[in-house]
Each structure stands twice: as structure tokens, then as C-alpha cells.
Write a protein that holds these residues in place. Structure first.
Motif, PDB file in Angstrom:
ATOM      1  N   UNK A  99       3.414  -0.229   5.957  1.00 12.04           N
ATOM      2  CA  UNK A  99       4.058   0.807   6.761  1.00 12.04           C
ATOM      3  C   UNK A  99       4.369   0.237   8.164  1.00 12.04           C
ATOM      4  N   UNK A 100       5.409  -0.612   8.230  1.00 12.38           N
ATOM      5  CA  UNK A 100       5.643  -1.380   9.451  1.00 12.38           C
ATOM      6  C   UNK A 100       6.167  -0.526  10.605  1.00 12.38           C
ATOM      7  N   UNK A 101       7.010   0.420  10.320  1.00 11.05           N
ATOM      8  CA  UNK A 101       7.487   1.284  11.392  1.00 11.05           C
ATOM      9  C   UNK A 101       6.331   2.105  11.958  1.00 11.05           C
ATOM     10  N   UNK A 102       5.421   2.568  11.065  1.00 13.63           N
ATOM     11  CA  UNK A 102       4.274   3.326  11.523  1.00 13.63           C
ATOM     12  C   UNK A 102       3.357   2.470  12.398  1.00 13.63           C
ATOM     13  N   UNK A 103       3.220   1.163  12.057  1.00 15.05           N
ATOM     14  CA  UNK A 103       2.415   0.261  12.882  1.00 15.05           C
ATOM     15  C   UNK A 103       2.967   0.222  14.309  1.00 15.05           C
ATOM     16  N   UNK A 104       4.287   0.091  14.407  1.00 12.09           N
ATOM     17  CA  UNK A 104       4.918   0.028  15.722  1.00 12.09           C
ATOM     18  C   UNK A 104       4.678   1.325  16.488  1.00 12.09           C
ATOM     19  N   UNK A 105       4.851   2.472  15.809  1.00 15.35           N
ATOM     20  CA  UNK A 105       4.651   3.748  16.486  1.00 15.35           C
ATOM     21  C   UNK A 105       3.201   3.906  16.941  1.00 15.35           C
ATOM     22  N   UNK A 106       2.240   3.453  16.124  1.00 10.35           N
ATOM     23  CA  UNK A 106       0.822   3.593  16.459  1.00 10.35           C
ATOM     24  C   UNK A 106       0.456   2.752  17.669  1.00 10.35           C
ATOM     25  N   UNK A 107       0.972   1.553  17.764  1.00 12.46           N
ATOM     26  CA  UNK A 107       0.594   0.645  18.845  1.00 12.46           C
ATOM     27  C   UNK A 107       1.454   0.793  20.097  1.00 12.46           C
ATOM     28  N   UNK A 108       2.557   1.552  19.993  1.00  9.62           N
ATOM     29  CA  UNK A 108       3.481   1.642  21.107  1.00  9.62           C
ATOM     30  C   UNK A 108       2.840   2.155  22.387  1.00  9.62           C
ATOM     31  N   UNK A 109       1.935   3.167  22.321  1.00  7.36           N
ATOM     32  CA  UNK A 109       1.304   3.614  23.578  1.00  7.36           C
ATOM     33  C   UNK A 109       0.560   2.506  24.315  1.00  7.36           C
ATOM     34  N   UNK A 129       2.695  -7.677  15.709  1.00  3.27           N
ATOM     35  CA  UNK A 129       3.680  -8.749  15.678  1.00  3.27           C
ATOM     36  C   UNK A 129       4.284  -8.926  14.304  1.00  3.27           C
ATOM     37  N   UNK A 130       3.454  -8.851  13.280  1.00  2.00           N
ATOM     38  CA  UNK A 130       3.942  -8.969  11.912  1.00  2.00           C
ATOM     39  C   UNK A 130       4.884  -7.825  11.574  1.00  2.00           C
ATOM     40  N   UNK A 131       4.554  -6.604  12.033  1.00  2.00           N
ATOM     41  CA  UNK A 131       5.411  -5.454  11.746  1.00  2.00           C
ATOM     42  C   UNK A 131       6.799  -5.640  12.350  1.00  2.00           C
ATOM     43  N   UNK A 132       6.852  -6.068  13.622  1.00  3.68           N
ATOM     44  CA  UNK A 132       8.157  -6.329  14.252  1.00  3.68           C
ATOM     45  C   UNK A 132       8.916  -7.402  13.483  1.00  3.68           C
ATOM     46  N   UNK A 133       8.219  -8.433  13.054  1.00  6.78           N
ATOM     47  CA  UNK A 133       8.883  -9.501  12.310  1.00  6.78           C
ATOM     48  C   UNK A 133       9.446  -8.976  11.005  1.00  6.78           C
ATOM     49  N   UNK A 134       8.663  -8.145  10.288  1.00  9.85           N
ATOM     50  CA  UNK A 134       9.133  -7.597   9.022  1.00  9.85           C
ATOM     51  C   UNK A 134      10.353  -6.714   9.222  1.00  9.85           C
TER      52      UNK A 134
END
Length: 851
Positions: A99-109, A129-134
Motif C-alpha cells: 500500500x505505497x500511497x498509504x505509506x506516503x500519507x502515513x509518513x507525510x506529517x 523511500x521505497x514507496x516513493x520509488x514504487x
């Protein structure tokens, strides 16, 4: 994607409302029931959800664990560190589920808040970093991956991911850093060493690329031909062509790299770039024979020309033409073929090749010049061998050579009494025993004192206050004011002291004026030049106007008897050992609009070089390279080998055409061919006031004359003086000029019968103290004054030499003028740099610089 192991212990809060033992006895069902009943505070519910997430993770139910953490974070009840920890844990669970988009949303704060790298576990940054790469968000992936390594993650997987991200993001320096870590973790992995070399090449770190490949080679990892060729090319890129050539030659000989046409061609290129031209011949011939490529035969012919192998060159050019069409390069080939025939004294074949070359626009002008040269060439004057001209090996170092005969006796017998009544010679100046200075000027002043006695000139010990060694010269006369100013109103009072060119400027421009200052005889030269000049009196002579013999180091004719001898003194005046110049020049229209362009000149002197004095009989006056500069890039170059004796070897000239990465040989003529980029205002023989051959004019020595001339023009080099202020319509700002009264030699050049030049007559005015041409009146064939040259002399007291700059050429018919050697807004002139060797001025060396 990197798999992320999930351990239940990671998701347990370090802050519990109940003892751990009691919490561990509570079942997941009990906790869920408590939540459904809705009792307790948000803080307590958040802790319960966090604990449930840990239990779900232990049971392998990662979906449930994600849900519990999402609910706990949504309550916003825990302190920031605990919330950050939950976000980090949730991100890892989401990453495990893809769930790469969810990873980004979770860590964004955390990103928005600029959280420290150490605020959460390294694995969370890695997951982000892996999520952004994916998601293909390479630039956004860089920062979290860098944070992951900062907080302790050092495994191979991290650096592999960093490498992929950094390469996609174009961060090659960072990619090289990741590879440095990878080769430390896995030094036996060949792929990492090859990648490290490739990335270093990509970022321009050629030496580091070679180092990586050499390590791989020593470890026995370069076991394919392509990998070995990578090392060869790395050597070339790093500026080590000799290493590239020797390695490639050995590997081709041993069969470790195939002997293909492409590799023969690469080997030839390597030897050529190493200036081992003879070694380049065989591989280039093999490449040409293997492919039948006419371009390769043309290159082979050019290489044979560089080695002065003229028959082999013409054979290669013939094979090139027989092998097929070479398109736009045909004209260049014919031009080179004509030169090769010319060097073999095959004038008819040479003329045929040049005539054929005239059909091609790119070389038509040069080919036409060669045809004209062959038609005008005196009979019996054959070209001489030029072995080593382009170099049969590496550039040689300058050497100090002794001359022939009297080379070691340059100190003339000068012990006689000084009975001239002139002032005694200052220290460092040999006593001449007559009324002249060591270089041949009259030592005494004139009758009314407006020209003073020469007392040694302006030397380093007399440098003005404020001058710093190595810096720009400081005006020693900055505080002086004019003694008088010549205007149109008082012109008749001074007419006899002015050149025809100056009188014409008064007639054309009502506002023209000449401020005349006190005269200072500043010219001075090193003692070695004085003594060599005295010695040259006994041995220097002309075999013909363009062939000087017997001169060494100093001025050849201290007491000239002909106009040609005066001009030879100008040509061989001391100008230091070498020069690097970055100056400007401008064509100024009659409306005052100036087109300014940059110019770079590089000169290594053979004659007059105090560090490496040429022996008597050595024929090179100077090696000269001029390039127009376009923001640091060459926009066209001219290379000249200036010779002293035409019978022993003529001037040799090469030119590059802007946009073409090659040189073209130009006939050994200058005359009235327009100098490029001057809008027709300067001919080639007007460079350095006059540098042409002497065969088109009869040179009459009129004698010495007192005149008002441009002299000590330090103000014109002031960096505070802008070109916009100086270059006014019609003429430069007269207020910035300085004129003085001096004695000059006057030489009249009239067109020789049967010869042809745009200037029918030329009058030269040469300073007696420095032998510098200060002014030239140039008349058209009808006898009308056409163009006037004015060179502003300056004594470089730190080096003991006089040079003219700037120089102005006025067109008295159309109102334009050309200004050259401008240094106000440019770095200027640098003498005795010590940066040059003769090999640096070979055509092959210039071709290397054009790459």
C-alpha cells in the motif's frame, strides 16, 4: 521492493496503564470488548488499540494490526513521540501489504514537520523511500533514503535501493556514494565495481572511474572484452591516452580484446591523442582496410601529413576518393591532397586538387588562396621538409641551445671611453662607446629639450607606487596634465609634427583633438637583449628581404641602412618568453555602435626567448595561436609558425572553421587577405601593426624625424575606463589619449612592380627607442589616404619591454574604425607564464584542444 519483517514487539507501547504481566494476561477478545463498551479516556483507548496492534501482528493478522494503528492515530491522544512511533509502525505494515500511497500519507506529517531522522526507526524511512520509488516519485524518494542511512540502516538492500533512486533522480554524486558503500559490503561483487566506474564517468570523475576499474582488474573481474574496453575508454576520458593505447594494444595482441575494425580505430585514436603519431598509422590503416571506409582513409592521409609523410598521404587520399563519397568532407580532403602534392613539388597536381576543392563552399576561399599562391610563387622556391612539424612523439621540453660560431660571444667590446657628451649609461646597461643607446636610438635629447636624454628607461626599480608584482601596470604619470592640446584651430602650428593620418582625423571630425603631454623615454630592455643587439651588429644580414641570418636574441640591425632592416627590428623586438592574452576587440560603426567580441592569443617565442635562447640558424620566430572566444569556447582558431628565413622554411598557417572540428592548412601568405571578424577593417599583414612578407613593396628608409605620437598610453588600459565611454563615434574619446614628442624612423613602402596589394603605399613610423611601429598611413592605389593605424605604446616596466595596445585602425572613407588589444574589461595580458612548450603549438595538439 524490499520485504520488511514485522515483529509484534515493535508495536507495543512503552507507556502502559497496567503492569506488563497483567497486560500480557489480557486476551485480544477482552481488549476488543473493552473498546466496544466505550469506557475510559481517548488516551486509554489509544493505548489499548496500540496493544491490540501488537497482538494482531504476533498472530500474523497484519490487516487487523493496520486497522488498530489507524484508529489509535486518529484519536490524536498520545504524545508526539508515541504517535510518531505508531506512524512508523503503520507505514511498515502498509509497505508489507504493497500500500505505497498509504505509506506516503502515513509518513507525510513527519516530513511536513521536518522530524529528525532519529525520531523513528530507520526501517520506516526505508519504507517511505521505497514507496516513493514504487510510485515513480524519484526526487521525493531521495530524502527518506538518506535519513534511513543516517539512523543506522547499513544493509546492502538499503544501498541498492538508494542507488536505483539516486540514478533515476539524476543524483550521480549520491549514487557514487551508495556504490562506495556497496563495494565495502560486497567487495567481490563485480557488478558494483563496474557500476561505480560507470557512475563516476557519468559525473565527470574520470580518475575515480579508472581507479574502480583498475581494482576490478587486479581482482580478476574484467573477464569479458566489453569490460576491458570499459577500462580503455576510462583511461581516455581521464586524460591518460598512452595508458589506454598500451593496454588496448596488449589485450588485442593477446586475443583478450578482438582485433575488429572498431578496436583498431579506437587504438589509432588513443595513440593519436597520446601524440604517438607514428604508432597510430598501422591501426588506422588496418581499420580502413577492414571497412573500406573513405573517412578512415581520409583520416589516415591527414595523419601521414602530420608526420610529413607526403607520398603516403597522397596515396591515402586517393584511396579515400576511390572508396566512395565522403560528402561534405570532400572539399577538405581535396584541400589536404593539394597540400600534400605541393610539399612534393608536384605543382600541377597540387593546382588540380585546389581547383577541385574550390567547388566546395566550406573550403572555397582557402583553396582559392592556394591557387593564387601557386600562381604568384617565385620560380625555384621549393617547399622544404617539415619533419616533426606535428610531432613524431610527445611534446619536447624547451632547451637552451648554443648558437653557431659567435653564439657565446654576445658581449661586444665596449670598454672604450664615452666621448659623446651624453649621460653615462645606468647600471645594467652596457656602454656602447658611441652616441647611441644599446638598441640604436640617439641617446641625447633634442635642441629645445622637448625630447629628453635617454637615461635607461622605466625599469623595475623605478616602478610607480601602488604597483603590485603580477598585477596590471600602474600609470606612472597619472598626475600629469597636457602641456598643450592640438585642435583644428591650432592645427597649422603643429602640422609638420603630425602624420597624414592624424591630420585627416582633424579634417574629418571637428571635435577631434590631441592632448600632448611631457615626453618620457620609458623604453628599456633586459641587459641580455642589449648585449645580444651589440653582438648582432657584426653578424646579422639579409639574404633577401624575407630571409634573415646571423641574428640571435636581440635586435638584428642597431644601425639600419634600409627600410626592411627597420621593419625586421620591429618584427624581432623583445616581447618576453611567452604571452597569454584575453582581450577584446570591436568594430565601431560611424554611429558609434560597437560590436565587441572576445579574443584569446597564446604565443611562445623562439627568437628573443631569455629562458630558452634559440641558436643562430634556428628558424622559428614565434608560435602563435589566436582564437575568438565565445563564453569560454573557441569559435575559430588560427595557428601560425612564424619563421625567420623564408629560404629555409616559410611561415606555416592553419585555421579552423567555426563548427568544424578540424584544421585546414592555409597558404603561407597574409598580405591583404581580410582578418576574420574585423568587418574587412584589418588585413592579415596589419596584425601587430605589420607582420607581413616584404616581397610586395619596395622599402625606402626616409630617416629619423621628430613627431607627436601615441606614447605611454597607460590610461587606455585602466579597468575603470569602460568601452562604452571610450569607443565614441568616429574616434575614441580624445580625453583618454596621451601623445608625446619622440623621434621615429620613417619608412615608405611602395608597391613593387608586378605585385598587388590593396594598399598602394604605406608610411610607417617606428619608435627609435623600442622599434615599435606606432603609426601607419595606408594609401589606396590611386594615392588617396584610406586607413590609418595608431598603436599606443606602453612600457611594461616589470618585464622591461614595450608593447602597443590598444591599437586603432581608422577607415577615413566610411567613418568606421576597428579597436583591438582592448583590456579594460578583460583579464588582460600575461607575460612569461611558463605554461608552453613547442609541442603545444603543433597542429595535432590544437586538434586535441578542439575536441
Amino acid at each position: 521492493m524490499i520485504a520488511l519483517p514485522v515483529a509484534a514487539q515493535q508495536y507495543r507501547s512503552q507507556v502502559q496503564e497496567v503492569p506488563t504481566e497483567e497486560a500480557e494476561k489480557t486476551t485480544r477478545e477482552d481488549l476488543e470488548q473493552q473498546l466496544e463498551q466505550g469506557g475510559g479516556s481517548d488516551y486509554g483507548r489509544a493505548l489499548t488499540l496500540q496493544h491490540l496492534a501488537g497482538l494482531a501482528a504476533e498472530e500474523g493478522d497484519l490487516a487487523k494490526a493496520r486497522g488498530y494503528l489507524e484508529r489509535a492515530i486518529a484519536l490524536e491522544a498520545l504524545a508526539q513521540p508515541a504517535t510518531d512511533e505508531m506512524r512508523a509502525n503503520l507505514a511498515q505494515l502498509q509497505a508489507a501489504a504493497g500500500q505505497y500511497r498509504e505509506v506516503v500519507e502515513t509518513m507525510q506529517p513527519l516530513i511536513d514537520r521536518g522530524a529528525d531522522a532519529g525520531a523513528v526507526d530507520a526501517q520506516a524511512w526505508l519504507a517511505l523511500g521505497n514507496a516513493h520509488a514504487q510510485l515513480g516519485q524519484w526526487d521525493q524518494a531521495v530524502a527518506p533514503l538518506e535519513r534511513a542511512s543516517q539512523v543506522g540502516s547499513r544493509d546492502e538492500g538499503l544501498y541498492r535501493l538508494q542507488l536505483a533512486v539516486f540514478m533515476e533522480a539524476g543524483r550521480f554524486d549520491a549514487a557514487a556514494g551508495a556504490l562506495d558503500e556497496l563495494v565495502k559490503l560486497a567487495p567481490d561483487n563485480k557488478a558494483y565495481w563496474l557500476q561505480l566506474a560507470a557512475v563516476n564517468t557519468r559525473r565527470g570523475a574520470d580518475a575515480e572511474a579508472v581507479s574502480a576499474l583498475e581494482i576490478a582488474q587486479r581482482r580478476g573481474m574484467l573477464d569479458t572484452a566489453s569490460e576491458r574496453l570499459q577500462l580503455v575508454r576510462a583511461y581516455l576520458e581521464s586524460g591518460a591516452p598512452y595508458d589506454a593505447a598500451t593496454r588496448l594494444s596488449d589485450w588485442m595482441a593477446s586475443g583478450r580484446i578482438p582485433t575488429s575494425a572498431a578496436n583498431w580505430r579506437l587504438l589509432a585514436s588513443a595513440w593519436t591523442r597520446a601524440e604517438e603519431f607514428a604508432r597510430a598509422i598501422d591501426p588506422l590503416r588496418r581499420a580502413a582496410e577492414a571497412t573500406g571506409d573513405p573517412q578512415l582513409y581520409a583520416q589516415l592521409g591527414q595523419l601521414q601529413m602530420d608526420l610529413a609523410n607526403w607520398p603516403a598521404a597522397t596515396e591515402a587520399f586517393e584511396r579515400a576518393r576511390a572508396a566512395g563519397d565522403i560528402g561534405a568532407d570532400t572539399g577538405s580532403l581535396l584541400l589536404s591532397q593539394g597540400l600534400a602534392y605541393y610539399q612534393q613539388s608536384k605543382a600541377d597536381l597540387a593546382r588540380g586538387a585546389f581547383e577541385s576543392a574550390r567547388r566546395y563552399d566550406a573550403v572555397a576561399d582557402l583553396a582559392g588562396q592556394w591557387v593564387e599562391f601557386l600562381d604568384a610563387r617565385p620560380p625555384g622556391l621549393e617547399p622544404l621538409a617539415m619533419q616533426g612539424l606535428a610531432g613524431a612523439g610527445k611534446a619536447s621540453s624547451p632547451t637552451t641551445t648554443s648558437g653557431e660560431g659567435e653564439a657565446d660571444s654576445d658581449v661586444a667590446a665596449t670598454d672604450g671611453p664615452d666621448d659623446t657628451g651624453a649621460a653615462p649609461m645606468p647600471a645594467g646597461v652596457p656602454d656602447t662607446g658611441d652616441e647611441l643607446t644599446p638598441v640604436g636610438a640617439v641617446r641625447a635629447g633634442n635642441a629645445d629639450g622637448s625630447i629628453p636624454t635617454w637615461r635607461g628607461g622605466l625599469t623595475p626599480d623605478r616602478a610607480p607606487p601602488g604597483y603590485e608584482s603580477g598585477g596590471r601596470v600602474v600609470d606612472p604619470f597619472a598626475e600629469e596634465t597636457p602641456e598643450f592640446v592640438i585642435t583644428r584651430d591650432n592645427l597649422d602650428q603643429y602640422r609638420d609634427l603630425l602624420s597624414a593620418g592624424h591630420r585627416a582625423l582633424f579634417e574629418r571630425y571637428p571635435d577631434y583633438r590631441m592632448p600632448v603631454y611631457p615626453t618620457h623615454r620609458t623604453a628599456a630592455y633586459p641587459e641580455a637583449i642589449y648585449r645580444a643587439t651589440l653582438a648582432n651588429q657584426r653578424r646579422a644580414r639579409l639574404e633577401d628581404p624575407d630571409s634573415l641570418v646571423g641574428a640571435r636574441l636581440g635586435f638584428p640591425f642597431r644601425e639600419p641602412e634600409t627600410g626592411v632592416e627597420v621593419l625586421w627590428n620591429h618584427r624581432l623586438r623583445f616581447r618576453s618568453n611567452d604571452i597569454w592574452v584575453r582581450s577584446d576587440e570591436a568594430v565601431v560603426r560611424d554611429d558609434g555602435i560597437a560590436n565587441v567580441q572576445r579574443r584569446v592569443e597564446e604565443v611562445l617565442f623562439g627568437y628573443g626567448n631569455l629562458s630558452a635562447p634559440a641558436g643562430i640558424g634556428e628558424n622559428i620566430i614565434a608560435y602563435y595561436l589566436m582564437s575568438l572566444d565565445d563564453n569560454g569556447r573557441r569559435k575559430g582558431s588560427v595557428l601560425v609558425h612564424e619563421t625567420m628565413n623564408k629560404r629555409r622554411g616559410e611561415r606555416r598557417i592553419w585555421a579552423s572553421v567555426p563548427g568544424a572540428m578540424r584544421l585546414f592548412r592555409v597558404p603561407p601568405i597574409g598580405y591583404d587577405n581580410p582578418r576574420p571578424s574585423t568587418d574587412g577593417l584589418m588585413y592579415l599583414d596589419q596584425i601587430d601593426m605589420y607582420n607581413g612578407s616584404f616581397d610586395r613593396y619596395v622599402w625606402r628608409l626616409v630617416g629619423r624625424k621628430e613627431m607627436i605620437v601615441p606614447y605611454n598610453g597607460y590610461r587606455l588600459q585602466d579597468p575603470d575606463l569602460s568601452y562604452q565611454s571610450l569607443l565614441q563615434p568616429g574616434h575614441p574619446d580624445p580625453g583618454e589619449m596621451r601623445y608625446e614628442r619622440h623621434r621615429v624612423w620613417v619608412v615608405e613602402a611602395t608597391e613593387r612592380g608586378g605585385e598587388n596589394h590593396e594598399f598602394g603605399t604605406r608610411i610607417f613610423y617606428i619608435d627609435e627607442d623600442s622599434w615599435s611601429i606606432l603609426m601607419v598611413d595606408n594609401y589606396d592605389k590611386a594615392g588617396n589616404l584610406w586607413r590609418f593605424q595608431e598603436g599606443h605604446a606602453v612600457q611594461y616596466y616589470d618585464l622591461q619591454l614595450t608593447y602597443t595596445g590598444p591599437v586603432f585602425i581608422f577607415d577615413l572613407k566610411d567613418g568606421r574604425y576597428f579597436a583591438t588589444r582592448l583590456t579594460n574589461e578583460a583579464p588582460g595580458v600575461f607575460y612569461n607564464t611558463g605554461r608552453y612548450q613547442p609541442g603545444d603549438f603543433r597542429p595535432a595538439a590544437l586538434r586535441q584542444r578542439m575536441r
